[in-house]
Design an enzyme around this catalytic site. Structure first.
Site, PDB file in Angstrom:
ATOM      1  N   LYS A  65       0.832  -1.201   0.000  1.00 41.36           N
ATOM      2  CA  LYS A  65       0.000   0.000   0.000  1.00 41.36           C
ATOM      3  C   LYS A  65       0.867   1.250   0.000  1.00 41.36           C
ATOM      4  CE  LYS A  65      -1.881   1.874   3.675  1.00 41.36           C
ATOM      5  NZ  LYS A  65      -2.799   2.209   4.783  1.00 41.36           N
ATOM      6  N   ARG A 109     -10.363   0.993   6.959  1.00 44.15           N
ATOM      7  CA  ARG A 109      -9.772  -0.047   7.826  1.00 44.15           C
ATOM      8  C   ARG A 109      -9.326   0.531   9.160  1.00 44.15           C
ATOM      9  NH1 ARG A 109      -4.630   1.819   9.050  1.00 44.15           N
ATOM     10  NH2 ARG A 109      -3.055   1.301   7.506  1.00 44.15           N
ATOM     11  N   GLN A 137     -11.750  10.768  10.112  1.00 47.56           N
ATOM     12  CA  GLN A 137     -11.809   9.725  11.128  1.00 47.56           C
ATOM     13  C   GLN A 137     -12.838  10.041  12.205  1.00 47.56           C
ATOM     14  OE1 GLN A 137     -10.696   6.510  11.494  1.00 47.56           O
ATOM     15  NE2 GLN A 137     -10.187   6.821   9.364  1.00 47.56           N
ATOM     16  N   GLY A 220      -5.308   9.291  16.167  1.00 47.63           N
ATOM     17  CA  GLY A 220      -4.679  10.406  15.476  1.00 47.63           C
ATOM     18  C   GLY A 220      -3.169  10.296  15.352  1.00 47.63           C
ATOM     19  N   LYS A 226       3.513  13.083  16.868  1.00 45.15           N
ATOM     20  CA  LYS A 226       2.134  13.368  17.266  1.00 45.15           C
ATOM     21  C   LYS A 226       1.804  12.743  18.631  1.00 45.15           C
ATOM     22  CE  LYS A 226       0.659  13.336  12.398  1.00 45.15           C
ATOM     23  NZ  LYS A 226      -0.037  12.477  11.437  1.00 45.15           N
TER      24      LYS A 226
END
Lengths: 313, 313
Positions: A65, A109, A137, A220, A226
């Site tokens: 992917k 997914r 999301q 997230g 993050k």
């Protein structure tokens, strides 16, 4: 070789339930039945690309992917997410299918992993679903939670009043009763199932705000930078679940908590093992955390499911 | 988004000379103008997959290549190599072109790197081209050498008499005068330009067999296990050139020689720097080595060249 475009993929997915398949993928991953090399990463001036790839050894296909985020695309009227999934035979290496999903299957997914976490970790009685953030999301997590919970009370917090208002309207149309929280504090007071969906690099929720019996799914944070949850929330939690322990040691909330010394590695259990053992939340007082950074087995399972469904038509 | 199939790609390539483009790519790489992350690798029961990706920052596109080898495909009447290249915009992340080349462009860009090495490192007077091996690279290396050398004397060594005979016939049809060597010794005695193209894991050429003034291009070894040249050849060589120093520290002939302690890292120079400085072979007595493991800039440049040519038609 088959090519599936986004519109076809969306149509196929609307009559498909990939949740059991992806659950199976997590179990196979945690049992060591999958080969998932480290995520490839290419950072450019205007965007970043992640390459996730691997195989479940008993399956027919291996999957590659390519998923990108180009955050100035908004100004061009283009979606920031992009990408595709490629399904190759594990027997011959031949390309079976290119799923030109433009990032759509990654979004789905990811939402499904949230639903799976909820199945095993949510309190039996969800008073309200708290959603932090108002993006894709924030929407998809709520929509997929409908498949595994009965709660339709939703409380949302977002930085932009306009986007939060849009979110409220959109999700009311999807059958939720949506209130807007003025603060994270307010959200955490009424919701005992919280999903954080922002690209924040500083914690949004403090340990003092989290009530007993709360579950938090953090989706997230998927990079080393993050962070949405203060690390002492993970220290206080009764159960900290990683979608992939090896990935969560390098990115996301668990990485931050390990780095801060708030938790030790032994505290973290892997989602596939939780599913396999049926040992999720033990009682209604526990605080549970699921840290989802995204694992290639999810991509493998959803790409396989969509491709095989397209062959049956 | 455009899809190019192998037959179209072959046709486009037949009226295209990507040698200058790929030379430029090597220079940009060595000047630090490219981002080329480490190669992704997926090993399965029946095959292996390599993912090469990256960008030249001044270029329009970034490229992801999936290339596989499934070595039992022969028995199924299928080619062992497979794969595709994907060209995405560096500005927006959008997929511009999928080149479904089935590994063809990888074979070509590998042969082109051999031609580029020859341009800068071959002796002025090549007595004969020695080819070790009889597979695809054994053929393509010779064909692309025609573009940069005038020598049409070819001597080949292969393990299988049948395949070596086929090779002789095929390459004679391509304008070479081809003799078959009974041994590597015989090959190295008559050829002062040697290309090794096998997947051997034990050295095929010893230092005593290499005459002064010989150039060797090693293209077969692209993993930590494979080795075609005894490491003391690299020790004796006057010039050892890597397509990518960072990659050659981890795989190929240079990796083997470094591991054996036969050479020090400082001895190795990078092909792009050789091209940029115009400092290849210094005289006709030098022994020179080019170790080619395959770099994503080759894929970027050939994919771009084919795609842009297809747009002009």
């Amino acid at each position: 070789m088959k090519i599936l475009h986004r519109t076809e993929i969306e149509k196929i997915l609307s009559s498909l339930d990939p949740i059991p398949k992806i659950e199976e993928g997590f179990v196979q991953y945690s049992k060591g039945l999958a080969t998932v090399p480290p995520v490839g990463e290419l950072l450019m001036e205007k965007g970043e690309v992640h390459i996730k790839y691997g195989c479940i050894r008993a399956d027919e296909y291996y999957v590659v992917k390519v998923a990108s985020g180009f955050y100035q695309n908004d100004a061009l009227g283009l979606p920031s997410s992009n990408g595709l999934m490629l399904l190759f035979s594990q027997q011959t290496g031949q390309l079976a299918c290119a799923l030109l999903d433009e990032g759509f299957l990654t979004d789905i997914r990811t939402a499904i992993a949230g639903a799976i976490a909820a199945k095993h970790l949510a309190p039996a009685n969800i008073t309200a679903i708290g959603i932090v953030g108002t993006g894709i999301q924030a929407r998809l997590q709520a929509l997929y939670l409908k498949k595994v919970t009965t709660c339709r009370q939703l409380i949302v917090w977002g930085r932009s009043a306009e986007k939060t208002g849009d979110y409220q309207q959109d999700m009311q149309r999807e059958g939720f009763e949506v209130s807007i929280a003025d603060s994270i504090d307010e959200l955490a007071q009424s919701a005992n199932f919280i999903v954080t969906t922002t690209p924040s690099t500083t914690p949004l929720i403090n340990v003092s705000q989290v009530r007993q019996g709360t579950h938090i799914t953090a989706v997230g944070s998927d990079t080393p930078e993050k962070q949405e949850l203060a690390s002492d929330i993970l220290a206080r939690a009764n159960l900290v679940v990683a979608d992939s322990i090896s990935q969560c040691q390098q990115r996301g909330e668990i990485y931050q908590a390990l780095k801060a010394g708030s938790i030790q590695g032994e505290k973290v259990v892997e989602l596939g093992n939780v599913i396999a053992a049926g040992q999720g939340r033990a009682d209604e007082q526990q605080i549970t955390i699921a840290d989802l950074t995204g694992v290639a087995v999810q991509d493998i399972k959803i790409a396989e499911a969509v491709y095989l469904a397209s062959e049956k038509k």
